[in-house]
Motif scaffolding. Structure first.
Motif, mmCIF file in Angstrom:
data_model
loop_
_atom_site.group_PDB
_atom_site.id
_atom_site.type_symbol
_atom_site.label_atom_id
_atom_site.label_comp_id
_atom_site.label_asym_id
_atom_site.label_seq_id
_atom_site.Cartn_x
_atom_site.Cartn_y
_atom_site.Cartn_z
ATOM 1 N N ILE A 29 0.868 -1.172 0.000
ATOM 2 C CA ILE A 29 0.000 0.000 0.000
ATOM 3 C C ILE A 29 0.904 1.221 0.000
ATOM 4 O O ILE A 29 1.829 1.304 0.801
ATOM 5 C CB ILE A 29 -0.910 0.015 1.240
ATOM 6 C CG1 ILE A 29 -1.827 -1.203 1.236
ATOM 7 C CG2 ILE A 29 -1.727 1.292 1.287
ATOM 8 C CD1 ILE A 29 -2.617 -1.362 2.514
ATOM 9 N N PRO A 30 0.678 2.180 -0.882
ATOM 10 C CA PRO A 30 1.555 3.353 -0.907
ATOM 11 C C PRO A 30 1.422 4.167 0.384
ATOM 12 O O PRO A 30 0.341 4.601 0.754
ATOM 13 C CB PRO A 30 1.094 4.146 -2.126
ATOM 14 C CG PRO A 30 -0.249 3.616 -2.465
ATOM 15 C CD PRO A 30 -0.356 2.246 -1.906
ATOM 16 N N GLY A 31 2.541 4.338 1.069
ATOM 17 C CA GLY A 31 2.592 5.106 2.308
ATOM 18 C C GLY A 31 3.619 6.223 2.195
ATOM 19 O O GLY A 31 4.107 6.524 1.112
ATOM 20 N N ASP A 46 2.879 4.412 7.236
ATOM 21 C CA ASP A 46 4.312 4.473 6.979
ATOM 22 C C ASP A 46 4.649 3.767 5.668
ATOM 23 O O ASP A 46 3.876 2.974 5.147
ATOM 24 C CB ASP A 46 5.092 3.824 8.124
ATOM 25 C CG ASP A 46 4.988 4.622 9.411
ATOM 26 O OD1 ASP A 46 4.825 5.860 9.329
ATOM 27 O OD2 ASP A 46 5.067 4.008 10.484
ATOM 28 N N PHE A 47 5.833 4.030 5.186
ATOM 29 C CA PHE A 47 6.326 3.443 3.952
ATOM 30 C C PHE A 47 6.418 1.921 4.097
ATOM 31 O O PHE A 47 6.975 1.418 5.068
ATOM 32 C CB PHE A 47 7.697 4.047 3.622
ATOM 33 C CG PHE A 47 8.242 3.638 2.301
ATOM 34 C CD1 PHE A 47 7.656 4.092 1.137
ATOM 35 C CD2 PHE A 47 9.334 2.806 2.225
ATOM 36 C CE1 PHE A 47 8.162 3.732 -0.091
ATOM 37 C CE2 PHE A 47 9.850 2.443 1.004
ATOM 38 C CZ PHE A 47 9.267 2.901 -0.161
ATOM 39 N N ASN A 48 5.875 1.184 3.143
ATOM 40 C CA ASN A 48 5.879 -0.289 3.134
ATOM 41 C C ASN A 48 5.307 -0.895 4.406
ATOM 42 O O ASN A 48 5.883 -1.816 4.986
ATOM 43 C CB ASN A 48 7.284 -0.828 2.881
ATOM 44 C CG ASN A 48 7.704 -0.681 1.443
ATOM 45 O OD1 ASN A 48 6.876 -0.544 0.556
ATOM 46 N ND2 ASN A 48 8.996 -0.694 1.201
ATOM 47 N N SER A 49 4.171 -0.411 4.852
ATOM 48 C CA SER A 49 3.549 -0.932 6.072
ATOM 49 C C SER A 49 2.493 -1.991 5.816
ATOM 50 O O SER A 49 2.264 -2.829 6.663
ATOM 51 C CB SER A 49 2.913 0.208 6.866
ATOM 52 O OG SER A 49 3.903 1.019 7.405
ATOM 53 N N GLY A 50 1.833 -1.955 4.703
ATOM 54 C CA GLY A 50 0.787 -2.928 4.409
ATOM 55 C C GLY A 50 1.063 -3.632 3.098
ATOM 56 O O GLY A 50 1.333 -2.989 2.092
ATOM 57 N N PHE A 51 1.026 -4.956 3.102
ATOM 58 C CA PHE A 51 1.328 -5.750 1.913
ATOM 59 C C PHE A 51 0.191 -6.698 1.591
ATOM 60 O O PHE A 51 -0.689 -6.923 2.404
ATOM 61 C CB PHE A 51 2.583 -6.608 2.148
ATOM 62 C CG PHE A 51 3.848 -5.832 2.198
ATOM 63 C CD1 PHE A 51 4.518 -5.512 1.046
ATOM 64 C CD2 PHE A 51 4.375 -5.437 3.411
ATOM 65 C CE1 PHE A 51 5.700 -4.812 1.091
ATOM 66 C CE2 PHE A 51 5.550 -4.738 3.466
ATOM 67 C CZ PHE A 51 6.224 -4.418 2.308
ATOM 68 N N GLY A 52 0.274 -7.295 0.411
ATOM 69 C CA GLY A 52 -0.660 -8.341 0.054
ATOM 70 C C GLY A 52 -0.521 -8.734 -1.395
ATOM 71 O O GLY A 52 0.182 -8.082 -2.172
ATOM 72 N N ASP A 53 -1.199 -9.823 -1.761
ATOM 73 C CA ASP A 53 -1.258 -10.198 -3.166
ATOM 74 C C ASP A 53 -2.653 -9.915 -3.732
ATOM 75 O O ASP A 53 -2.954 -10.241 -4.859
ATOM 76 C CB ASP A 53 -0.840 -11.651 -3.384
ATOM 77 C CG ASP A 53 -1.683 -12.657 -2.637
ATOM 78 O OD1 ASP A 53 -2.643 -12.248 -1.948
ATOM 79 O OD2 ASP A 53 -1.380 -13.852 -2.731
ATOM 80 N N ILE A 88 -9.827 12.130 0.454
ATOM 81 C CA ILE A 88 -10.246 10.925 1.162
ATOM 82 C C ILE A 88 -9.564 9.761 0.454
ATOM 83 O O ILE A 88 -9.607 9.656 -0.778
ATOM 84 C CB ILE A 88 -11.781 10.753 1.218
ATOM 85 C CG1 ILE A 88 -12.133 9.498 2.007
ATOM 86 C CG2 ILE A 88 -12.389 10.747 -0.149
ATOM 87 C CD1 ILE A 88 -13.587 9.406 2.427
ATOM 88 N N ASN A 89 -8.874 8.934 1.225
ATOM 89 C CA ASN A 89 -8.107 7.820 0.690
ATOM 90 C C ASN A 89 -8.515 6.542 1.400
ATOM 91 O O ASN A 89 -8.825 6.560 2.588
ATOM 92 C CB ASN A 89 -6.610 8.049 0.893
ATOM 93 C CG ASN A 89 -6.131 9.340 0.289
ATOM 94 O OD1 ASN A 89 -6.589 9.744 -0.766
ATOM 95 N ND2 ASN A 89 -5.208 10.000 0.953
ATOM 96 N N SER A 90 -8.468 5.437 0.678
ATOM 97 C CA SER A 90 -8.813 4.154 1.271
ATOM 98 C C SER A 90 -8.011 3.046 0.605
ATOM 99 O O SER A 90 -7.686 3.133 -0.584
ATOM 100 C CB SER A 90 -10.311 3.892 1.093
ATOM 101 O OG SER A 90 -10.686 2.732 1.773
ATOM 102 N N ALA A 91 -7.677 2.008 1.373
ATOM 103 C CA ALA A 91 -6.928 0.881 0.828
ATOM 104 C C ALA A 91 -7.340 -0.411 1.519
ATOM 105 O O ALA A 91 -7.594 -0.439 2.721
ATOM 106 C CB ALA A 91 -5.433 1.103 0.989
ATOM 107 N N PHE A 92 -7.406 -1.475 0.731
ATOM 108 C CA PHE A 92 -7.709 -2.824 1.195
ATOM 109 C C PHE A 92 -6.554 -3.717 0.770
ATOM 110 O O PHE A 92 -6.052 -3.608 -0.358
ATOM 111 C CB PHE A 92 -9.006 -3.312 0.542
ATOM 112 C CG PHE A 92 -9.198 -4.798 0.592
ATOM 113 C CD1 PHE A 92 -9.778 -5.390 1.690
ATOM 114 C CD2 PHE A 92 -8.781 -5.606 -0.460
ATOM 115 C CE1 PHE A 92 -9.950 -6.766 1.742
ATOM 116 C CE2 PHE A 92 -8.957 -6.973 -0.423
ATOM 117 C CZ PHE A 92 -9.534 -7.557 0.679
#
Length: 154
Positions: A29-31, A46-53, A88-92
């Motif tokens: 997720i872009p941080g 933060d930078f590189n805090s959330g990952f996934g495929d 407004i920003n959102s990420a899954f």
């Protein structure tokens, strides 16, 4: 364009795989890094805090320019030529069981989408804006962030 100088920018990005991905191929997720607040990022993350495929991120930015201060009717504010924007920003993010089984470390995912709102304020002649962002959920990880964003670096 929404009204006069007011612009709305909506950006949606997604990534999905059904196979097995190694750690270095996961999408993040872009941080942001400390005080730097870039456009189209989750500013409280933060930078590189959330990952996934499996990842979806959405960014909505309403650039009000100086229209907000023109509408205020206060002469002092009109002459300052301050610009504002609201976002407004959102990420899954999620990880498949196949990819999770080969990872050497546990990673942070956001199955309940991480959502934030905020605003930026700057001046017409200076390429730097002050950004303020608040998380609407996942507040246990930090719910407010102040940052500096620049229009030069995209």
């Amino acid at each position: 364009n929404l009204y006069r100088n007011i612009d709305v920018n909506l950006s949606v990005d997604g990534f999905y795989t059904t196979g097995t991905l190694p750690y270095q191929m996961l999408k993040s997720i872009p941080g942001n890094i400390d005080l730097i607040a870039r456009e189209k990022t989750i500013r409280t993350l933060d930078f590189n805090s959330g990952f996934g495929d499996r990842l979806v991120s959405a960014f909505c930015d309403i650039d009000l320019q100086d229209e907000l201060f023109k509408f205020s009717g206060i002469d002092f504010l009109k002459k300052l030529e301050l610009t504002t924007s609201v976002f407004i920003n959102s990420a899954f993010s999620d990880i498949s069981p196949k990819s999770s089984s080969i990872l050497p470390v546990k990673i942070i995912t956001y199955k309940n989408p991480l959502t934030e709102v905020g605003f930026s304020i700057g001046h017409v002649l200076f390429p730097i804006r002050f950004s303020f962002a608040w998380r609407l959920n996942h507040k246990d990880e930090g719910d407010f962030r102040f940052g500096l964003s620049t229009l030069i670096i995209d």
